[in-house]
Design an enzyme around this catalytic site. Structure first.
Site, PDB file in Angstrom:
ATOM      1  N   ASP A   8      -8.823  19.517  13.029  1.00  0.00           N
ATOM      2  CA  ASP A   8      -9.372  18.446  12.184  1.00  0.00           C
ATOM      3  C   ASP A   8     -10.735  17.926  12.653  1.00  0.00           C
ATOM      4  O   ASP A   8     -10.827  17.217  13.664  1.00  0.00           O
ATOM      5  CB  ASP A   8      -8.401  17.267  12.107  1.00  0.00           C
ATOM      6  CG  ASP A   8      -6.993  17.676  11.662  1.00  0.00           C
ATOM      7  OD1 ASP A   8      -6.541  18.763  12.051  1.00  0.00           O
ATOM      8  OD2 ASP A   8      -6.367  16.885  10.943  1.00  0.00           O
ATOM      9  N   HIS A  68      -5.299  13.917   3.771  1.00  0.00           N
ATOM     10  CA  HIS A  68      -6.478  13.129   3.362  1.00  0.00           C
ATOM     11  C   HIS A  68      -7.463  13.908   2.491  1.00  0.00           C
ATOM     12  O   HIS A  68      -8.549  13.394   2.195  1.00  0.00           O
ATOM     13  CB  HIS A  68      -7.233  12.632   4.602  1.00  0.00           C
ATOM     14  CG  HIS A  68      -6.468  11.607   5.384  1.00  0.00           C
ATOM     15  ND1 HIS A  68      -5.988  10.445   4.823  1.00  0.00           N
ATOM     16  CD2 HIS A  68      -6.097  11.563   6.693  1.00  0.00           C
ATOM     17  CE1 HIS A  68      -5.355   9.733   5.749  1.00  0.00           C
ATOM     18  NE2 HIS A  68      -5.403  10.401   6.886  1.00  0.00           N
ATOM     19  N   HIS A 152       0.170  21.272   8.341  1.00  0.00           N
ATOM     20  CA  HIS A 152      -0.366  19.944   8.598  1.00  0.00           C
ATOM     21  C   HIS A 152       0.798  18.948   8.590  1.00  0.00           C
ATOM     22  O   HIS A 152       1.208  18.471   7.526  1.00  0.00           O
ATOM     23  CB  HIS A 152      -1.377  19.644   7.489  1.00  0.00           C
ATOM     24  CG  HIS A 152      -2.273  18.504   7.778  1.00  0.00           C
ATOM     25  ND1 HIS A 152      -3.407  18.630   8.541  1.00  0.00           N
ATOM     26  CD2 HIS A 152      -2.220  17.198   7.417  1.00  0.00           C
ATOM     27  CE1 HIS A 152      -4.013  17.471   8.618  1.00  0.00           C
ATOM     28  NE2 HIS A 152      -3.291  16.573   7.958  1.00  0.00           N
ATOM     29  N   HIS A 179      -3.904  15.448  15.724  1.00  0.00           N
ATOM     30  CA  HIS A 179      -5.196  15.287  16.410  1.00  0.00           C
ATOM     31  C   HIS A 179      -5.097  15.363  17.930  1.00  0.00           C
ATOM     32  O   HIS A 179      -6.071  15.055  18.614  1.00  0.00           O
ATOM     33  CB  HIS A 179      -5.880  13.971  16.001  1.00  0.00           C
ATOM     34  CG  HIS A 179      -6.283  13.935  14.556  1.00  0.00           C
ATOM     35  ND1 HIS A 179      -7.136  12.990  14.050  1.00  0.00           N
ATOM     36  CD2 HIS A 179      -5.955  14.735  13.508  1.00  0.00           C
ATOM     37  CE1 HIS A 179      -7.305  13.194  12.756  1.00  0.00           C
ATOM     38  NE2 HIS A 179      -6.586  14.248  12.397  1.00  0.00           N
TER      39      HIS A 179
HETATM   40 FE   LIG Z   1      -6.359  14.936  10.410  1.00  0.00          FE
HETATM   41 FE   LIG Z   2      -3.761  14.568   8.361  1.00  0.00          FE
END
Ligand SMILES: [Fe+2]
Ligand SMILES: [Fe+2]
Length: 261
Positions: A8, A68, A152, A179
């Protein structure tokens, strides 16, 4: 062939890491194909056409998304039209864009890339990612055995389960979204490379990319705050480098990548 998967990309610090580190990394490690998750590239949430063009220009061949991906409302037409971008396949039918692609790599072979969101602890109610990915993998395997899955998801358990579910049918199952890089990169029993989370490309002096003081204040007061991308301190490009057979798609090697800016 060598496939680099980048975690990411978070805001401007993450984009700077791509711009300054990726071209050299590509050269040094003889990378044939780069896949990067762009769901946080626009100010921490979503992606824009301009940012995607920058990422392509810096050496990303294909972009993936996550929860997102639709955060920037004016990006929908671009996401729908851009064939080098995949968003989670298990969004409700009618979502802009595509959940998987088959792309011709510069090294020659076709590479299939699938993106899906997990369900455990995710705010949105996605369709079953297992059955959704299954359908894509069957279609892609008619064209190429080289398949990379960006899963994800929030929980390690759902990601590990996906690894075993796809073992032997895809080249790699690589986790994104939390992350934070995990230390469990391995080749599963039937030749699929696996890592629970490849980590973020962005500022680690933060809470998963956002300003840590703002997040702490939101936690301590339980009142809403507008999150801000953290200052560009302790920026790393994180990901995984996979070496795979072009003929069989079987992964021979996986290496955790963490390069400081
Ligand atoms: Fe992310
Ligand atoms: Fe995410």
């Amino acid at each position: 062939m060598n496939i680099l998967f980048v975690g990411d990309i978070f805001g401007n610090p993450g984009r700077q890491a791509i711009k300054k580190l990726l071209p050299e990394l590509r050269r040094k490690r003889e990378v044939d194909f780069v896949i990067a998750n762009c769901e946080n590239s626009a100010g921490g949430k979503g992606v824009t056409e301009k940012i995607a063009e920058e990422l392509f220009a810096s050496g990303c061949d294909l972009l993936t998304g996550g929860n997102h991906i639709f955060a920037q409302r004016d990006s929908y037409d671009f996401i729908d039209a851009e064939t080098r971008l995949v968003r989670p396949v298990n969004f409700p039918p009618g979502a802009p864009g595509r959940g998987y692609v088959v792309h011709r790599s510069a090294a020659g072979p076709l590479i299939g890339v699938v993106n899906a969101c997990g369900r455990t602890f995710m705010a949105q109610h996605y369709d079953d990612p297992f059955r959704a990915i299954d359908g894509c993998v069957q279609k892609i395997r008619e064209k190429t055995p080289l398949i990379i899955v960006d899963f994800h998801a929030e929980t390690t358990s759902e990601k590990v389960a996906m690894g075993w579910y796809l073992d032997g049918r895809v080249t790699a199952v690589l986790g994104t979204h939390t992350h934070i890089p995990t230390a469990d990169e391995r080749i599963l029993h039937h030749g699929t490379a696996y890592m629970t989370d490849v980590g973020m490309t962005g500022p680690y002096d933060s809470v998963i990319g956002d300003d840590k003081d703002v997040i702490l204040d939101a936690i301590m007061t339980q009142r809403p705050r507008r999150f801000e991308v953290a200052a560009p301190n302790e920026v790393f490009l994180c990901g995984a480098l996979i070496t795979a057979s072009m003929e069989t798609g079987v992964a021979e090697r996986i290496e955790r990548i963490r390069v400081p800016l």
